[in-house]
Design a protein around this motif. Sequence first.
Motif, PDB file in Angstrom:
ATOM      1  N   GLY A  91       0.906  -1.372   0.115  1.00 31.49           N
ATOM      2  CA  GLY A  91       0.169   0.022   0.168  1.00 31.49           C
ATOM      3  C   GLY A  91       1.086   1.180   0.007  1.00 31.49           C
ATOM      4  O   GLY A  91       1.958   1.114  -0.224  1.00 31.49           O
ATOM      5  N   THR A  92       0.187   2.493   0.235  1.00 35.70           N
ATOM      6  CA  THR A  92       0.868   3.669   0.576  1.00 35.70           C
ATOM      7  C   THR A  92       0.885   4.051   1.949  1.00 35.70           C
ATOM      8  O   THR A  92      -0.223   4.015   2.754  1.00 35.70           O
ATOM      9  CB  THR A  92       0.051   4.625  -0.370  1.00 35.70           C
ATOM     10  OG1 THR A  92       0.184   4.037  -1.625  1.00 35.70           O
ATOM     11  CG2 THR A  92       0.908   5.990  -0.144  1.00 35.70           C
ATOM     12  N   GLU A  98      -3.695  13.144   8.468  1.00 38.34           N
ATOM     13  CA  GLU A  98      -4.197  13.953   7.457  1.00 38.34           C
ATOM     14  C   GLU A  98      -2.980  14.822   6.611  1.00 38.34           C
ATOM     15  O   GLU A  98      -1.986  15.336   7.490  1.00 38.34           O
ATOM     16  CB  GLU A  98      -5.480  14.841   7.472  1.00 38.34           C
ATOM     17  CG  GLU A  98      -5.222  15.959   8.495  1.00 38.34           C
ATOM     18  CD  GLU A  98      -6.491  16.387   8.981  1.00 38.34           C
ATOM     19  OE1 GLU A  98      -6.571  17.738   9.241  1.00 38.34           O
ATOM     20  OE2 GLU A  98      -7.644  15.743   9.163  1.00 38.34           O
ATOM     21  N   GLU A 121      -2.455   2.861   3.211  1.00 38.20           N
ATOM     22  CA  GLU A 121      -3.728   2.911   2.518  1.00 38.20           C
ATOM     23  C   GLU A 121      -3.688   1.796   1.428  1.00 38.20           C
ATOM     24  O   GLU A 121      -2.659   1.628   0.744  1.00 38.20           O
ATOM     25  CB  GLU A 121      -3.916   4.117   1.924  1.00 38.20           C
ATOM     26  CG  GLU A 121      -4.984   4.285   0.828  1.00 38.20           C
ATOM     27  CD  GLU A 121      -5.049   5.377   0.054  1.00 38.20           C
ATOM     28  OE1 GLU A 121      -6.282   5.516  -0.631  1.00 38.20           O
ATOM     29  OE2 GLU A 121      -4.190   6.294   0.216  1.00 38.20           O
ATOM     30  N   MET A 123      -6.183  -0.129  -1.072  1.00 36.71           N
ATOM     31  CA  MET A 123      -7.400  -0.308  -1.805  1.00 36.71           C
ATOM     32  C   MET A 123      -8.512   0.771  -1.152  1.00 36.71           C
ATOM     33  O   MET A 123      -9.836   0.417  -0.864  1.00 36.71           O
ATOM     34  CB  MET A 123      -8.037  -1.796  -1.788  1.00 36.71           C
ATOM     35  CG  MET A 123      -7.133  -2.579  -2.479  1.00 36.71           C
ATOM     36  SD  MET A 123      -7.763  -4.352  -2.634  1.00 36.71           S
ATOM     37  CE  MET A 123      -9.368  -4.230  -3.580  1.00 36.71           C
ATOM     38  N   LYS A 124      -7.963   1.960  -0.845  1.00 37.90           N
ATOM     39  CA  LYS A 124      -9.082   3.224  -0.311  1.00 37.90           C
ATOM     40  C   LYS A 124      -9.353   2.812   1.221  1.00 37.90           C
ATOM     41  O   LYS A 124      -9.953   3.463   1.445  1.00 37.90           O
ATOM     42  CB  LYS A 124     -10.242   3.239  -1.281  1.00 37.90           C
ATOM     43  CG  LYS A 124      -9.837   3.520  -2.772  1.00 37.90           C
ATOM     44  CD  LYS A 124      -9.058   4.989  -2.810  1.00 37.90           C
ATOM     45  CE  LYS A 124      -8.847   5.277  -4.021  1.00 37.90           C
ATOM     46  NZ  LYS A 124      -7.937   6.111  -4.320  1.00 37.90           N
ATOM     47  N   VAL A 125      -8.590   1.891   1.573  1.00 33.96           N
ATOM     48  CA  VAL A 125      -9.058   1.402   3.250  1.00 33.96           C
ATOM     49  C   VAL A 125      -7.720   2.000   4.104  1.00 33.96           C
ATOM     50  O   VAL A 125      -6.393   1.689   3.590  1.00 33.96           O
ATOM     51  CB  VAL A 125      -9.251   0.187   3.384  1.00 33.96           C
ATOM     52  CG1 VAL A 125      -9.522  -0.186   4.878  1.00 33.96           C
ATOM     53  CG2 VAL A 125     -10.633  -0.462   2.694  1.00 33.96           C
ATOM     54  N   MET A 126      -7.953   2.912   5.078  1.00 36.49           N
ATOM     55  CA  MET A 126      -6.775   3.353   5.737  1.00 36.49           C
ATOM     56  C   MET A 126      -6.531   2.393   6.916  1.00 36.49           C
ATOM     57  O   MET A 126      -7.466   2.090   7.827  1.00 36.49           O
ATOM     58  CB  MET A 126      -7.075   4.758   6.365  1.00 36.49           C
ATOM     59  CG  MET A 126      -7.248   5.588   5.096  1.00 36.49           C
ATOM     60  SD  MET A 126      -5.750   5.904   4.255  1.00 36.49           S
ATOM     61  CE  MET A 126      -6.103   7.255   3.179  1.00 36.49           C
ATOM     62  N   SER A 145       3.729   9.103   1.918  1.00 38.94           N
ATOM     63  CA  SER A 145       3.342   8.817   0.659  1.00 38.94           C
ATOM     64  C   SER A 145       3.995   7.846  -0.198  1.00 38.94           C
ATOM     65  O   SER A 145       4.017   7.873  -1.454  1.00 38.94           O
ATOM     66  CB  SER A 145       3.233  10.148  -0.152  1.00 38.94           C
ATOM     67  OG  SER A 145       2.296  11.273   0.462  1.00 38.94           O
TER      68      SER A 145
END
Length: 158
Positions: A91-92, A98, A121, A123-126, A145
């Motif tokens: 992931g990232t 934020e 992150e 698949m858009k899940v944190m 990032s």
Amino acid sequence: MGDHKDNGINIDPAYVRALAELLDDTQLSEIEVEDGDRKVRVVRTLTAAPVAYAPAPVAAPAAAPAVAAAPAAAAPAVDSFADAVKSPMVGTVYLSPEPGAPNFAAVGSAVKAGDTILIIEAMKVMNPIVAPAAGTLKAVHVENSQPVEFDQPLFTIS
């Protein structure tokens, strides 16, 4: 309209979703709730299961220095990650909650077991990555990032 009937039991999808969110919030692997004739069990597959493979990559480099004297210079770098918490997924990495916010933890700061150190992150899940034990955050091996791979060293606490 929100309830589904399955084997004579009314199942509220919103209730099941709430239980699933509770699993994510508490990092539990399963939860079971019983209310009279109703019994709801929600189970998620933990991404931590592949971490069991982590010792194999660590053991392989230990054998490499015995083969040749030249890789001995690389051995300290491998050893410096021996105690590192490694990524349980691809992931990232995000070091703060934020953009523009301070990092979850700074190198040299004291952390408690369960403190969030960074987020991955996928698949858009944190996914919060937490300190496995109390100690001092000695190093962060990734940048904000940055994409990370499974089993990549993330941070070291001692």
